[in-house]
Enzyme design. Structure first.
Site, PDB file in Angstrom:
ATOM      1  CE1 TYR A  22      -3.659  -2.463   0.096  1.00 21.21           C
ATOM      2  CE2 TYR A  22      -2.702  -3.262   2.146  1.00 21.21           C
ATOM      3  CZ  TYR A  22      -3.600  -3.410   1.104  1.00 21.21           C
ATOM      4  OH  TYR A  22      -4.441  -4.495   1.064  1.00 21.21           O
ATOM      5  CG  HIS A 101      -9.847  -1.497  -4.576  1.00 19.56           C
ATOM      6  ND1 HIS A 101     -10.228  -1.693  -3.278  1.00 19.56           N
ATOM      7  CD2 HIS A 101     -10.941  -1.668  -5.337  1.00 19.56           C
ATOM      8  CE1 HIS A 101     -11.522  -1.986  -3.252  1.00 19.56           C
ATOM      9  NE2 HIS A 101     -11.978  -1.982  -4.489  1.00 19.56           N
TER      10      HIS A 101
HETATM   11  C1  DQA Z   1      -7.674  -2.343  -0.748  1.00 20.61           C
HETATM   12  C2  DQA Z   1      -7.773  -3.794  -1.263  1.00 20.61           C
HETATM   13  C3  DQA Z   1      -8.576  -4.644  -0.308  1.00 20.61           C
HETATM   14  O1  DQA Z   1      -8.655  -5.981  -0.795  1.00 20.61           O
HETATM   15  C4  DQA Z   1      -7.943  -4.665   1.067  1.00 20.61           C
HETATM   16  O2  DQA Z   1      -8.716  -5.401   1.963  1.00 20.61           O
HETATM   17  C5  DQA Z   1      -7.638  -3.304   1.588  1.00 20.61           C
HETATM   18  C6  DQA Z   1      -7.118  -2.299   0.663  1.00 20.61           C
HETATM   19  C7  DQA Z   1      -6.759  -1.493  -1.638  1.00 20.61           C
HETATM   20  O3  DQA Z   1      -6.850  -0.271  -1.562  1.00 20.61           O
HETATM   21  O4  DQA Z   1      -5.929  -2.030  -2.376  1.00 20.61           O
HETATM   22  O5  DQA Z   1      -7.775  -3.039   2.767  1.00 20.61           O
HETATM   23  O6  DQA Z   1      -8.965  -1.773  -0.773  1.00 20.61           O
END
Ligand code: DQA
Length: 148
Positions: A22, A101
């Site tokens: 992330y 995402h």
């Molecule tokens: C997310 C992807 C989701 O699968 C995960 O549970 C997250 C972050 C993303 O921003 O890539 O918490 O939403």
């Protein structure tokens, strides 16, 4: 117009949470950067940020801010894949919403490929990091997705 940047569960930990996936940027640092970019390109639009680990609070926030001159960018985190309540809240909206995402959810575990919300959104952007938010905001202010 007000664009609400809504984040769900565990996304308040951005910056330190699994930075290999992330990144190292914090949520509270990104919103002013997005606002500066927005002011430079599309003046007159205000960004507001809301993050909660509480499914009910997220549903209540969407309902409270639904209406003309409002729009949403939502990254629900893991609620994307699990929350019927959030799906119903998104389905009830009359204003536009785009799902974002940070990570490329289709390239990860198979359960991340399914979004319960996606059928009720204008579109989904996945895997482009923070640029995805900028593109979603641009889509909302320029009404991308409308034919004609
Ligand atoms: C997310 C992807 C989701 O699968 C995960 O549970 C997250 C972050 C993303 O921003 O890539 O918490 O939403």
């Amino acid at each position: 117009m007000v664009i609400h940047i809504v984040h769900g569960i565990n996304l308040g930990q951005l910056g330190t949470r699994q930075p290999d996936i992330y990144g190292t940027l914090r949520l509270e640092d990104q919103i002013p950067i997005l606002q500066t970019w927005l002011d430079a390109h599309f003046g007159g639009t205000e960004l507001r940020s809301f993050q909660s680990d509480d499914e009910g609070a997220l549903c209540a926030y969407l309902a409270a801010h639904n209406g003309p001159d409002h729009a949403f960018v939502i990254n629900p985190g893991a609620f994307t894949h699990t929350s019927v309540a959030l799906r119903d809240a998104v389905a009830a909206l009359t204003c536009p919403i785009i799902e974002v995402h940070l990570s490329h959810t289709y390239a990860r575990e198979s359960f991340r490929r399914a979004s319960l919300l996606a059928p009720y959104t204008r579109g989904t952007i996945s895997g482009l990091g923070w640029m995805g938010y900028r593109l979603a905001i641009e889509g909302l202010v320029s009404k991308a997705g409308e034919v004609g």
